[in-house]
Write a protein that holds these residues in place. Structure first.
Motif: not given
Lengths: 514, 514
Positions: A21, A23-24, A27-28, A31, A35-36, A43-44, A46-47, A51, A249
């Motif tokens: 979790x 590591x995910x 990555x968010x 990103x 790249x985002x 939204x990012x 909140x994501x 997590x 990660x």
């Protein structure tokens, strides 16, 4: 309890799930910086909050507490005496997991969620406000973060000084009362050195570093140095981001970033080497310990020692450029073809008080850190309010570096750290410099051919020494113990000052016996 | 029950948290295809498995079941009669959430975990085996996936045919007994058309498409077309990957990928337009419904109708190239400066049976799908074993397309779908073509100026029509209902065949009255 293996195994498997979790989430974040698309920011946030909150909730869950209480004596925080089946590494794993658990348990889930969301948002507002040099736009977000930090300190508690609660997050065991005398001695030594530098009639000319350098060529050279350092591109990447950073990660997937400016050769070059030092640490952690504290970097100070050792002790040394300067000349024949290695080396080591920390030379760098340390301390001890930070920043910069920023973008808003909620983080940069000098001194003792190796572009013996002495252990030892094991000494500023006096004395032509 | 608002609100907030987990997993997958270093594959598989398992476990948790049972009559799967406070959209949201919940609940957590991990691994082995044209290397992984699919079918259950359980995952309500007659009629029409094409003495010459085209210029043109389509780069990206795809983390962060070959102009161009069609769907979903079924694409068939409508009905039309061909000539003056728009359009619409589905023309494309449908059906009905697939593939290709691959890389291993566990997915491509023709026919009726708009490069009226009629509803209506609402008709092959006969008849110079 007869056999501790089973609960230990169960604990590790739970930690592994939590690590996935985290590591995910990493990555968010990576990103988000690389790249985002801009529209995805809300939204990012909140994501990421979801997590991190989940990871936290899973970590402080009763099942983990039960497993730990089977194995740990909560009075000492150490493995139970009847866990004799466990080796030293397993005992260290338990000690560190208990430390993390005890801290995490003090923080409510709801607090984690708010903190994560606010930090992700504040970073986005900060980037925009900094671009527009508009501190007032950023002020409400920063105020929110600071309020959350006060709340965090209340949850975590402290013995001496509220700032210790924050420090301990990044540098376990570090305290204000330990740092203040260390920083005072260091400041004294640095100011003395700076005085020598100021007396020098003919300082190095560094204009050659700020000619026009093709960006693709700069990146290609940065990548070449990373490969020579042993950074494994089959288990890593190099990307661009506004602010260079390293994330991981897993030891098999480590990402470093850099930035590149056409009129600034050192920026991309030293970002690559610096982040490469961090990256080697992450790639060098024990894969078998992934998910446990033994598979994690020891502290931010030790992490920074790896980046600064490569960036400065190696990357700003004559030995390094003996091999790499002729190569660099091939990449940039028109810019550097007529320059000698000595002149280039001197330019790289020019000392000049400036506004921006990440561009500072090795002598003034730690003065930048002291400015931040004192401001953070004043904030946390409620001696200054957030709205007065721009003014305090100017004052302190004048006091420590004799220079004052005109724009807040080059002053109080230059660093991302506060937006990330990372108060108590800056001092680890100076600790990193001190550790680096001590480690590098020892590496040269242990590997007599090291200097010759570096002169020949053979950087792997140094990487191997770091892998063997530092990386492989993760958090098995405390910073103090690790330093003691490796160098036989405790943390002190002398190796760093002595290293600097020698190099700067050489470049500026004064004797380094002060 | 008096007030359904409170449990509905609670349900939506739980769904949102699950959506964040799923979107994090989607980012892990996107990264795996676009940026992940090769060494990171094993851990990535485990991270994905952890996230998907958690998302699944959170979805089938008792709290969600309790909330749903407050609002739903499990006998009908529809909102309770006493939920009169809810509007039609809310009732649709409940109906679709219950559908997802009922399906998810049949699948054990442990199964999800194994499936995710095996699929992530199989994709990596497939990519390597395909590169080496080594089916035997891939065989054990494919065998594992198929075994897992049998297990999945047992969990899900079915009325008529085991394959229906898989189909229903991608195209709710679709069945083998519905597809077989549809495909038979379609096949008949396509073979008739193909016979006309084969009789043609002077087929179009498409060699101009396979000259050398600079990759950067190709990508720049693809991006230009995406922008004209209304794909919002402030809420989206375009990246490179081995196989083009679209993914979304929220309507504000949608990512499309393409690939680019120097000697193949259509590949990058039509990948961009195709994925752009998918991307517009994802960007057009209702933000306020994010996390609920009403914020999700209706089915894969409807999704594919969006990509194929843009790729073929628009992107291979004369109206489109009236505007875009002069622009393309400016990008590639030496390659296309001497070609007429008519010749270029004819080249783009050349019909020629070939080995690779993603490169197939519009006439033979659906024959490729029928080959896959029949093979999957034979597999699932245990009439063929995995090791015999390469042979069966050759047979079917000969039967349907009159051509046989020499290498398995160009045969049974050409598609990633089976490695992803996506059996039952291929038929949705043909459904997409059929839907696209019906939607496009209706859009031309509803927007009389559409053809003139497209000729002038004004693609936004079409995008708006799609937003308004399709995208905004998410899963509020079933595919059948949506089609009925928009066109007043049920799904049939005639609009697609009629569209093709007209265009291909025009290009090949025969009358399209068959």
């Amino acid at each position: 309890m007869s056999n501790p293996t089973q609960p230990l195994h169960a604990l590790k498997s739970k930690l592994l799930e939590i690590q996935h979790l985290k590591n995910a989430a990493a990555l968010l974040s990576w990103d988000q910086e690389t790249h985002m698309p801009a529209g995805g920011g809300q939204t990012r946030a909140e994501q990421l909050a979801t997590l991190q909150t989940l990871a936290h909730a899973k970590f402080v869950a009763p099942e983990i507490e039960d497993l730990l209480l089977h194995l740990i004596d909560p009075a000492t925080g150490l493995a139970n005496t009847d866990t004799n089946g466990l080796d030293d590494a397993a005992k260290a794993l338990l000690r560190e997991t208990w430390r993390d658990f005890s801290r995490a348990k003090k923080l409510p889930s709801n607090f984690i969620n708010r903190l994560e969301r606010e930090c992700s948002l504040a970073q986005q507002v900060w980037a925009e406000a900094r671009r527009r040099d508009d501190f007032l736009q950023y002020l409400p977000n920063l105020q929110t973060i600071i309020t959350l930090k006060f709340e965090e300190i209340d949850y975590l508690g402290y013995d001496d000084c509220p700032y210790d609660a924050l420090l301990d997050t990044y540098e376990p065991g570090a305290t204000v009362s330990q740092l203040q005398p260390l920083f005072a001695t260091l400041r004294h030594g640095l100011l003395e050195l700076l005085a020598h530098v100021r007396e020098c009639a003919s300082p190095p000319d560094d204009r050659i570093l700020f000619q026009t350098y093709d960006k693709q060529q700069q990146l290609a050279f940065g990548e070449l140095v990373l490969r020579k350092m042993g950074y494994d591109f089959n288990r890593g990447r190099l990307d661009l981001s506004a602010h260079p950073f390293t994330t991981s990660f897993h030891p098999t997937d480590v990402r470093v970033t850099t930035r590149v400016f056409e009129q600034d050769l050192p920026s991309c070059l030293f970002s690559c080497i610096h982040e490469g030092g961090h990256g080697l640490y992450e790639q060098g952690l024990a894969e078998a310990q992934y998910g446990t504290p033994l598979g994690e970097a020891l502290s931010l100070g030790i992490h920074e020692s790896q980046s600064r050792l490569w960036e400065n002790n190696v990357g700003r040394s004559k030995a390094f450029w003996t091999y790499f300067f002729p190569l660099l000349q091939q990449y940039f024949p028109s810019q550097l073809g007529a320059t000698s290695m000595d002149r280039f080396h001197a330019a790289l080591n020019k000392v000049k008080p400036s506004l921006i920390r990440v561009e500072a030379d090795e002598v003034t760098y730690n003065l930048h850190i002291m400015v931040r340390f004192e401001i953070e301390l004043a904030l946390i001890e409620k001696q200054v309010s957030v709205k007065d930070l721009p003014g305090l920043w100017r004052e302190k910069m004048q006091e420590y570096l004799g220079t004052t920023p005109e724009r807040d973008a080059d002053g109080v808003m230059q660093d991302v750290h506060w937006s990330m909620g990372a108060l108590g983080y800056f001092p680890t940069y100076t600790l990193g410099n001190l550790y680096a000098a001590m480690f590098f001194e020892q590496a040269r003792r242990d590997v007599p051919a090291l200097e010759t190796d570096v002169q020949r572009g053979h950087l792997l013996p140094l990487k191997d020494w770091l892998n063997r002495n530092i990386h492989q252990y993760g958090r098995q030892y405390s910073s103090d113990d690790l330093l003691q094991r490796i160098t036989g000494r405790t943390l002190n500023v002398e190796p760093f000052l002595s290293y600097l006096r020698t190099k700067i004395g050489d470049v500026y032509g004064f004797t380094s016996n002060s």
